[in-house]
Design a protein around this motif. Structure first.
Motif, PDB file in Angstrom:
ATOM      1  N   GLU A   1      -4.101  -0.426  -1.160  1.00  0.00           N
ATOM      2  CA  GLU A   1      -2.742  -0.250  -1.700  1.00  0.00           C
ATOM      3  C   GLU A   1      -2.821   0.516  -3.012  1.00  0.00           C
ATOM      4  OE1 GLU A   1      -1.002  -4.612  -0.189  1.00  0.00           O
ATOM      5  OE2 GLU A   1      -1.466  -4.254  -2.307  1.00  0.00           O
ATOM      6  N   LEU A   2      -1.984   1.531  -3.148  1.00  0.00           N
ATOM      7  CA  LEU A   2      -1.881   2.284  -4.397  1.00  0.00           C
ATOM      8  C   LEU A   2      -0.402   2.446  -4.733  1.00  0.00           C
ATOM      9  CD1 LEU A   2      -3.041   4.009  -6.705  1.00  0.00           C
ATOM     10  CD2 LEU A   2      -2.947   5.988  -5.154  1.00  0.00           C
ATOM     11  N   TYR A   3      -0.003   1.917  -5.900  1.00  0.00           N
ATOM     12  CA  TYR A   3       1.385   2.016  -6.341  1.00  0.00           C
ATOM     13  C   TYR A   3       1.427   2.764  -7.677  1.00  0.00           C
ATOM     14  CZ  TYR A   3       1.830  -1.764  -2.952  1.00  0.00           C
ATOM     15  OH  TYR A   3       1.777  -2.524  -1.801  1.00  0.00           O
ATOM     16  N   ILE A   4       2.184   3.852  -7.722  1.00  0.00           N
ATOM     17  CA  ILE A   4       2.359   4.631  -8.942  1.00  0.00           C
ATOM     18  C   ILE A   4       3.851   4.690  -9.230  1.00  0.00           C
ATOM     19  CG2 ILE A   4       2.056   6.874 -10.035  1.00  0.00           C
ATOM     20  CD1 ILE A   4      -0.355   7.323  -8.197  1.00  0.00           C
ATOM     21  N   ARG A   5       4.256   4.156 -10.393  1.00  0.00           N
ATOM     22  CA  ARG A   5       5.680   4.094 -10.721  1.00  0.00           C
ATOM     23  C   ARG A   5       5.906   4.545 -12.167  1.00  0.00           C
ATOM     24  NH1 ARG A   5       5.051  -1.436  -8.166  1.00  0.00           N
ATOM     25  NH2 ARG A   5       5.647  -1.143  -5.986  1.00  0.00           N
TER      26      ARG A   5
ATOM     27  N   ARG B   1       1.371  13.693  -5.456  1.00  0.00           N
ATOM     28  CA  ARG B   1       2.525  13.795  -4.568  1.00  0.00           C
ATOM     29  C   ARG B   1       2.086  14.138  -3.142  1.00  0.00           C
ATOM     30  NH1 ARG B   1       7.645  13.960  -5.740  1.00  0.00           N
ATOM     31  NH2 ARG B   1       7.266  14.461  -7.940  1.00  0.00           N
ATOM     32  N   GLU B   2       2.737  13.493  -2.159  1.00  0.00           N
ATOM     33  CA  GLU B   2       2.344  13.668  -0.757  1.00  0.00           C
ATOM     34  C   GLU B   2       2.381  15.138  -0.361  1.00  0.00           C
ATOM     35  OE1 GLU B   2       3.481  11.904   3.676  1.00  0.00           O
ATOM     36  OE2 GLU B   2       4.593  11.239   1.895  1.00  0.00           O
ATOM     37  N   GLU B   3       1.270  15.586   0.217  1.00  0.00           N
ATOM     38  CA  GLU B   3       1.069  16.928   0.762  1.00  0.00           C
ATOM     39  C   GLU B   3       1.007  18.013  -0.315  1.00  0.00           C
ATOM     40  OE1 GLU B   3       0.126  17.148   3.655  1.00  0.00           O
ATOM     41  OE2 GLU B   3       0.813  15.264   4.524  1.00  0.00           O
ATOM     42  N   THR B   4       1.870  17.966  -1.329  1.00  0.00           N
ATOM     43  CA  THR B   4       1.931  19.064  -2.296  1.00  0.00           C
ATOM     44  C   THR B   4       1.107  18.838  -3.561  1.00  0.00           C
ATOM     45  OG1 THR B   4       3.941  18.147  -3.310  1.00  0.00           O
ATOM     46  CG2 THR B   4       4.225  19.719  -1.485  1.00  0.00           C
ATOM     47  N   GLY B   5       0.766  17.575  -3.882  1.00  0.00           N
ATOM     48  CA  GLY B   5       0.014  17.293  -5.100  1.00  0.00           C
ATOM     49  C   GLY B   5      -1.427  17.786  -4.997  1.00  0.00           C
ATOM     50  N   GLU B   6      -1.982  18.261  -6.141  1.00  0.00           N
ATOM     51  CA  GLU B   6      -3.339  18.809  -6.120  1.00  0.00           C
ATOM     52  C   GLU B   6      -4.395  17.777  -5.724  1.00  0.00           C
ATOM     53  OE1 GLU B   6      -5.195  19.420 -10.151  1.00  0.00           O
ATOM     54  OE2 GLU B   6      -3.112  19.152 -10.821  1.00  0.00           O
ATOM     55  N   ASP B   7      -4.134  16.493  -6.008  1.00  0.00           N
ATOM     56  CA  ASP B   7      -5.103  15.453  -5.662  1.00  0.00           C
ATOM     57  C   ASP B   7      -4.638  14.563  -4.511  1.00  0.00           C
ATOM     58  OD1 ASP B   7      -7.018  16.260  -7.398  1.00  0.00           O
ATOM     59  OD2 ASP B   7      -6.563  14.803  -8.975  1.00  0.00           O
ATOM     60  N   TRP B   8      -3.639  15.009  -3.777  1.00  0.00           N
ATOM     61  CA  TRP B   8      -3.206  14.245  -2.609  1.00  0.00           C
ATOM     62  C   TRP B   8      -4.358  14.008  -1.628  1.00  0.00           C
ATOM     63  CZ3 TRP B   8      -0.298  10.919  -0.289  1.00  0.00           C
ATOM     64  CH2 TRP B   8      -0.229  10.873   1.099  1.00  0.00           C
ATOM     65  N   PRO B   9      -5.250  14.965  -1.367  1.00  0.00           N
ATOM     66  CA  PRO B   9      -6.359  14.726  -0.433  1.00  0.00           C
ATOM     67  C   PRO B   9      -7.259  13.564  -0.838  1.00  0.00           C
ATOM     68  CG  PRO B   9      -6.107  17.081  -0.824  1.00  0.00           C
ATOM     69  CD  PRO B   9      -5.207  16.385  -1.806  1.00  0.00           C
ATOM     70  N   LYS B  10      -7.284  13.239  -2.129  1.00  0.00           N
ATOM     71  CA  LYS B  10      -8.152  12.154  -2.597  1.00  0.00           C
ATOM     72  C   LYS B  10      -7.586  10.768  -2.283  1.00  0.00           C
ATOM     73  CE  LYS B  10     -10.050  14.882  -6.423  1.00  0.00           C
ATOM     74  NZ  LYS B  10     -10.193  14.994  -7.889  1.00  0.00           N
ATOM     75  N   ILE B  11      -6.290  10.696  -1.963  1.00  0.00           N
ATOM     76  CA  ILE B  11      -5.686   9.377  -1.724  1.00  0.00           C
ATOM     77  C   ILE B  11      -5.089   9.231  -0.332  1.00  0.00           C
ATOM     78  CG2 ILE B  11      -5.158   9.110  -4.178  1.00  0.00           C
ATOM     79  CD1 ILE B  11      -2.179   9.602  -3.431  1.00  0.00           C
ATOM     80  N   ARG B  12      -5.057  10.317   0.442  1.00  0.00           N
ATOM     81  CA  ARG B  12      -4.330  10.284   1.716  1.00  0.00           C
ATOM     82  C   ARG B  12      -4.901   9.245   2.687  1.00  0.00           C
ATOM     83  NH1 ARG B  12      -4.726  16.237   3.559  1.00  0.00           N
ATOM     84  NH2 ARG B  12      -3.110  15.471   4.973  1.00  0.00           N
ATOM     85  N   HIS B  13      -6.155   8.825   2.491  1.00  0.00           N
ATOM     86  CA  HIS B  13      -6.782   7.853   3.397  1.00  0.00           C
ATOM     87  C   HIS B  13      -6.344   6.422   3.111  1.00  0.00           C
ATOM     88  CE1 HIS B  13      -9.178   7.767  -0.272  1.00  0.00           C
ATOM     89  NE2 HIS B  13      -9.568   6.546   0.075  1.00  0.00           N
ATOM     90  N   ILE B  14      -5.708   6.186   1.975  1.00  0.00           N
ATOM     91  CA  ILE B  14      -5.303   4.834   1.590  1.00  0.00           C
ATOM     92  C   ILE B  14      -4.125   4.401   2.467  1.00  0.00           C
ATOM     93  CG2 ILE B  14      -4.444   3.384  -0.295  1.00  0.00           C
ATOM     94  CD1 ILE B  14      -5.828   5.353  -2.240  1.00  0.00           C
ATOM     95  N   PRO B  15      -4.204   3.234   3.127  1.00  0.00           N
ATOM     96  CA  PRO B  15      -3.164   2.842   4.100  1.00  0.00           C
ATOM     97  C   PRO B  15      -1.762   2.713   3.516  1.00  0.00           C
ATOM     98  CG  PRO B  15      -5.143   1.506   4.398  1.00  0.00           C
ATOM     99  CD  PRO B  15      -5.340   2.294   3.141  1.00  0.00           C
ATOM    100  N   ASN B  16      -1.650   2.111   2.334  1.00  0.00           N
ATOM    101  CA  ASN B  16      -0.329   1.864   1.755  1.00  0.00           C
ATOM    102  C   ASN B  16      -0.220   2.566   0.407  1.00  0.00           C
ATOM    103  OD1 ASN B  16       0.648  -0.058   3.796  1.00  0.00           O
ATOM    104  ND2 ASN B  16      -0.991  -1.360   3.016  1.00  0.00           N
ATOM    105  N   ILE B  17       0.638   3.577   0.350  1.00  0.00           N
ATOM    106  CA  ILE B  17       0.841   4.346  -0.883  1.00  0.00           C
ATOM    107  C   ILE B  17       2.329   4.360  -1.206  1.00  0.00           C
ATOM    108  CG2 ILE B  17       0.614   6.588  -2.004  1.00  0.00           C
ATOM    109  CD1 ILE B  17      -1.674   7.219  -0.071  1.00  0.00           C
TER     110      ILE B  17
END
Length: 756
Positions: free
Chosen positions: A723-727, A737-753
């Motif tokens: 789980e990763l929550y950013i608020r 940010r999903e798909e467009t963020g520069e580091d999205w590939p580093k977190i896309r494997h996390i089940p709950n974002i």
């Protein structure tokens, strides 16, 4: 046929995705027995628009609101567990529901064929919810769980015969299956099948026979605890801890120490749960059961067993219905629920022949519910009470009891007194100190309460003082230090500058404490007084809170008494050596600066699993917490001067022998919140030194950290993060940010974002 909890087919119809798209509104109402038109109408309105029914006290106005809400909408209404077969009682509902669009449906679940026939109409679909085949499925899952194939084959024939006696009632199949889990031989199963209890016809033509069979297997003390549950209304969310407290007040858990009674209560609850007498369990953050419910049939069964000694009454206005409900009953335990506009009828207490023996009075009341004349009469007459509750748990409700009458001293047998949320009372009468048997006092959320009775030291049997949410409470009386049986004081308010107020040294004798928060440490300047509390010797202390703020009144005046806030807090914290067995710790508003905190102070907490650090305004570096071997949950909030988190936070260094070093070996949950100056979180040096960091981390929350530039790649990619929550973290929101963020590939494997 009734279901297990919400019946299976009806639940499928209610929750099915295609069904959701088909209807504008979906409404579920548990009808149950006895039939109460007013309650059903309120439930309908609450389902359509929560909170909108509280101001409606007339049945006709409720009907009008329902008619307005459904007008022009296509709805599915599920009426669950219907018993009443009088069409004329249902007619007002059907008339106001006719305004719905064509295609609206009413789905009825019932255990009585006559109900379906009597209330059938063109837009009512009557359903026989579960068949005997599905009952067998329920039975098979429980009764044959963890058995060998050979055992199952031997017992299957007897099992099918037993299920046929359950008459299509899945709750009965579930209950009898739970009983048979501990029966391993054919003879034992055959004895259940041939029991004479199946022939009983007193209750619902034998439908409750499986419950009776299961009930007869209970120890006698557990039977008593079960029948007590009949005091709650149907579909009531029972709080497990509250229930155990009420059992304790009635003496059902034997007269032993508090720890033993709590453990026995937990054991009894688990026995009842394993026999399927409870359901719809909800759990707290620790994974422990917090609330449950009883199936309506189980509730009927409890009422049947206790011979009407338990009663629950809802009062919506007027006195007659409430008075007539008593009839010839000899009530021992009574719950009154008062809705807006209703009041406790004084005339109820006028003839108290049948109420003088009352052992429990549990009142949940909305605003405008109490007359000042009621409580004095109540205390005069109900002198056998063991448990008295005068609150409503819902935080939004207002209770207008303004004072507790002095004649409360007449309740000499009282063990449990719950005044939670009575927002108007400012003090409690000194006569309360004559309640020598009192074991539990709850004044939590009494926001205007300024003082407790000075003679509180007389209550030598008091074990629990619940006083959280009493921010106006200036101090605890000095006599609190004499209550050597105390196990819980939620706010131990140190009253700097007040006469007859307790000091930190008052904690010295309280060696049975398990849960305590010390508030007002900002008013303490004597470290010697803190040492006299001897916290480090309290081996029973499992939960501790240290609040370094000032007491609420006169903050500015008393703040000047301390010459150097930073040094004072550092000396004070060191003097308050913690109990070595602590499992949960919270430290608020600590102002120390030197070395953050004494390192040895934290390193002694080898059993600590949960840690909260909040509002350390002088702290520039996070404490070195990585060596805490048992820490599972870490919450760091409001560290307004921390700009960087680095290796110092881990508290470990690479081992020269080449052995691996683990920082935060058991940490599962980590939260950073309100860290407004935090810019950098860097673990690079530690990674190069081959330090293993947070190998079990599963949940990470970063909230209100607007300057934080990035999260450590190691935590995102090399841990078991689920789980990763950013608020409210503007830079991070863009970066991940999903798909467009520069580091999205580093977190896309996390089940709950969740990124907001």
């Amino acid at each position: 046929m009734g279901g297990i909890g919400k019946t299976t087919l009806a639940q499928f119809a209610y929750n099915n995705g295609d069904v959701k798209k088909h209807f504008d509104e979906r409404i579920w109402v548990c009808v149950s027995d006895p039939f109460d038109e007013f309650r059903i109408a309120r439930a309908l309105i609450e389902a359509l628009k929560p909170g909108s029914a509280k101001d409606l006290v007339e049945f006709q106005s409720l009907m009008q609101h329902i008619q307005e809400w459904v007008e022009g909408k296509k709805f599915l209404l599920v009426l669950d567990d219907v018993w009443n077969e009088d069409y004329y009682k249902w007619e007002p509902f059907y008339k106001c529901l006719k305004n719905g669009l064509h295609g609206s449906k009413i789905l009825i679940t019932t255990r009585k064929d006559r109900v379906a026939r009597c209330i059938r109409s063109t837009n009512v679909t009557s359903v026989n919810v579960l068949s005997e085949i599905e009952c067998w499925s329920v039975f098979e899952q429980l009764a044959f769980f963890d058995r060998s194939k050979e055992e199952c084959e031997k017992l299957e024939n007897i099992g099918r015969q037993i299920v046929s006696k359950c008459k299509g009632l899945p709750l009965a199949a579930k209950t009898i299956a739970s009983l048979l889990q501990s029966r391993n031989t054919e003879k034992e199963w055959q004895n259940i099948l041939e029991s004479e209890i199946w022939e009983l016809e007193e209750v619902e033509r034998g439908l409750l026979t499986p419950l009776l069979l299961s009930y007869n297997e209970l120890p006698s003390k557990v039977k008593q605890c079960f029948t007590y549950c009949a005091v709650f209304p149907k579909d009531y969310g029972i709080q497990k801890k509250e229930l155990i407290n009420l059992w304790m007040a009635q003496g059902y858990l034997s007269e032993k120490g508090a720890k033993e009674m709590e453990d026995i209560g937990e054991e009894y609850f688990n026995i009842l749960a394993s026999h399927s007498f409870f359901q719809d369990f909800k759990k707290d953050d620790d994974g422990e059961i917090s609330t449950c419910k009883m199936h309506d049939i189980v509730h009927d069964f409890a009422q049947y067993l206790c011979s009407n000694e338990c009663s629950t009454i809802e009062i919506h206005g007027g006195e007659e219905s409430a008075m007539s409900s008593f009839g010839e009953k000899k009530i021992l335990h009574l719950m009154l629920t008062l809705y807006r506009g209703a009041s406790v009828p004084i005339s109820i207490w006028g003839n108290v022949k049948r109420l003088r023996r009352l052992r429990s009075l549990l009142v949940e009341s909305d605003e405008h519910s109490w007359s000042s004349k009621v409580l004095p009469q109540l205390f005069d007459k109900l002198t056998c009470l063991r448990a008295l509750k005068l609150n409503r748990d819902r935080w939004s409700c207002v209770n207008y009891i303004k004072e507790i009458p002095t004649n409360i001293e007449k309740l000499l047998h009282l063990k449990y007194l719950n005044l939670k949320g009575i927002k108007k009372i400012e003090k409690l009468p000194e006569t309360m100190c004559e309640l020598y048997k009192l074991e539990r006092l709850d004044v939590s959320c009494c926001v205007k309460l300024r003082e407790l009775p000075r003679g509180i030291g007389k209550l030598r049997k008091l074990m629990y003082l619940h006083n959280e949410g009493t921010d106006s409470l200036r101090y605890l009386p000095a006599g609190i230090g004499e209550l050597i049986r105390l196990r819980r004081v939620r706010d131990f308010v140190v009253g700097g500058g007040y006469d007859r107020a307790c000091s930190l040294g008052s904690l010295k004798k309280l060696n049975l404490l398990r849960d305590c928060r010390i508030r007002g440490l900002g008013d303490v300047s004597d470290a010697g007084e803190a040492r006299r509390a001897e916290l480090e010797k309290k081996k029973n202390l499992l939960k501790l809170g240290l609040h370094f703020g000032h007491s609420r009144d006169g903050d500015e005046e008393r703040a000047g008494r301390r010459e150097n806030e930073e040094d004072e807090d550092e000396r004070l914290l060191e003097a308050l050596g913690p109990s070595p067995n602590l499992k949960k710790l919270r430290i608020d508003e600590y102002r120390g600066r030197r070395n953050v905190v004494p390192i040895n102070w934290f390193m002694s907490l080898t059993n600590l699993t949960v840690l909260f650090l909040f509002g350390w305004r002088n702290c520039e570096h996070l404490p070195p917490l990585g060596k805490l071997p048992s820490l599972e949950s870490l919450h760091i909030l409001g560290m307004e001067n921390v700009k960087r988190v680095g290796n110092e936070f881990l508290g470990v260094e690479g081992d020269t022998d080449g052995c691996s070093v683990i920082a935060f070996p058991k940490l599962k949950l980590l939260r950073f919140r309100y860290m407004e100056e935090l810019e950098e979180w860097d673990l690079g040096t530690a990674i190069k030194e081959e330090i293993i960091i947070m190998p079990r981390l599963s949940s990470l929350t970063i909230s209100s950290c607007p300057k934080l530039k990035a999260l450590p790649d190691h935590l995102l990619q090399k841990t078991t993060l689920q789980e990763l929550y950013i608020r409210r973290c503007y830079i991070l929101e863009e970066r991940y940010r999903e798909e467009t963020g520069e580091d999205w590939p580093k977190i896309r494997h996390i089940p709950n974002i969740e990124i907001e």
